[in-house]
Design a protein around this motif. Structure first.
Motif, PDB file in Angstrom:
ATOM      1  N   ILE A 189      -4.727   0.603  -3.250  1.00 30.60           N
ATOM      2  CA  ILE A 189      -5.638  -0.645  -3.255  1.00 30.60           C
ATOM      3  C   ILE A 189      -5.468  -1.360  -4.551  1.00 30.60           C
ATOM      4  N   SER A 201       0.845  -1.220  -0.034  1.00 28.93           N
ATOM      5  CA  SER A 201       0.175  -0.105  -0.036  1.00 28.93           C
ATOM      6  C   SER A 201       0.844   1.235  -0.051  1.00 28.93           C
ATOM      7  N   ALA A 251     -10.638  -1.540  -7.131  1.00 25.45           N
ATOM      8  CA  ALA A 251     -10.209  -0.045  -6.950  1.00 25.45           C
ATOM      9  C   ALA A 251     -10.977   0.995  -7.447  1.00 25.45           C
TER      10      ALA A 251
END
Length: 296
Positions: A183, A116, A217
């Motif tokens: 994401i 991330s 996402a």
């Protein structure tokens, strides 16, 4: 005979350059292929007083633009993307791999925080480089654009509006892009690990993982995308509250007040359908070029 080299096990002295070159080639491939769709999306997002420039859907937009302006109109401004996407994606993937390595993302097992952090860091760097090219691209995409040259467009915008014009949308872009890419990269890495535990080059794995990651996402960040649209088009609205919207949080409040929870999912389906093939192609291209230009 020497053992076959794992395509992801690049030599330390060549890894960063290989990742950046692979990212540049992947970025150009992704944006060039999807460019006509991006042009239609831009046309549909811009509010216009001209009936000719108002479209009811993707098919309607494609038909009307190609019949009234010619197919070339759908490719207008693509040179800006080619000029910007290569360096921006090179920076993106170079930063992605470097931060991932520094944060321990290449160790065994799930590394959610590392991946991330890598995705977010890559986005900040790449968007800073790409934002001016994106401004130029959209100025050339709109209906009846006066610009046919990237450099002419850049010169005129800079002369009339200053340097700030190229970065006016940067904060909003980051507000969407950072969570989107964090994401996307995290989901991509996890899906890839499950589908391809041997870490061999597998086009089917990369395109599937890329599509799943992009769709997820896109869906999660749709509320922010709705807010971004309100902020970018506030000057065309006849609603005083929207015309005076002050920022992202204010926009999210207005959406909830006017449309309720359903307001945050406006445009969900076309957004997912647009981003899925784009991210699938990007990751497929990236992994392909990463494997093809590796050095033993």
């Amino acid at each position: 005979m020497a053992d076959e080299v794992d395509y992801e096990a690049l030599p330390p002295n060549a890894g960063t350059l290989v990742n950046m070159l692979a990212g540049a080639l992947a970025g150009i491939s992704e944006h060039a292929v999807m460019y006509p769709v991006d042009s239609i999306k831009t046309r549909m997002q811009v509010f216009s007083a001209s009936p000719v420039a108002i479209y009811s859907g993707v098919g309607n937009a494609f038909s009307r633009i190609s019949s009234t302006e010619g197919m070339r109109a759908l490719w207008r401004g693509v040179s800006s993307v080619v000029l910007g996407a290569g360096p921006a994606h090179a920076v993106h993937f170079g930063t992605l791999e470097a931060v991932k390595e520094l944060a321990g993302g290449n160790r065994g097992g799930p590394q959610w925080l590392a991946t991330s952090l890598a995705g977010a860091s890559a986005t900040i760097a790449a968007d800073a480089l790409m934002n001016p090219f994106d401004v130029i691209k959209q100025r050339m995409q709109v209906h009846k654009s006066e610009f046919r040259s990237v450099f002419t467009c850049a010169r005129v915008v800079f002369k009339n509006e200053g340097l700030a014009a190229f970065y006016v949308s940067y904060p909003t872009t980051l507000a969407i892009s950072i969570p989107f890419n964090a994401i996307q990269y995290t989901v991509y890495e996890q899906v890839k690990r499950v589908m391809n535990p041997t870490h061999e080059y597998s086009p089917s794995t990369h395109i599937t993982a890329g599509a799943v990651a992009g769709a997820f996402a896109a869906a999660v960040t749709t509320p922010l995308d709705v807010a971004k649209t309100i902020l970018q088009t506030r000057g065309t609205s006849h609603d005083p509250e929207i015309r005076n919207v002050r920022g992202m949080m204010d926009a999210l409040r207005i959406i909830g007040a006017k449309d309720g929870l359903k307001g945050y999912s406006r445009g969900l389906t076309p957004r997912v359908l647009t981003i899925m093939p784009s991210t699938a192609l990007c990751w497929l291209s990236y992994e392909f070029f990463k494997a093809a230009i590796r050095t033993d």
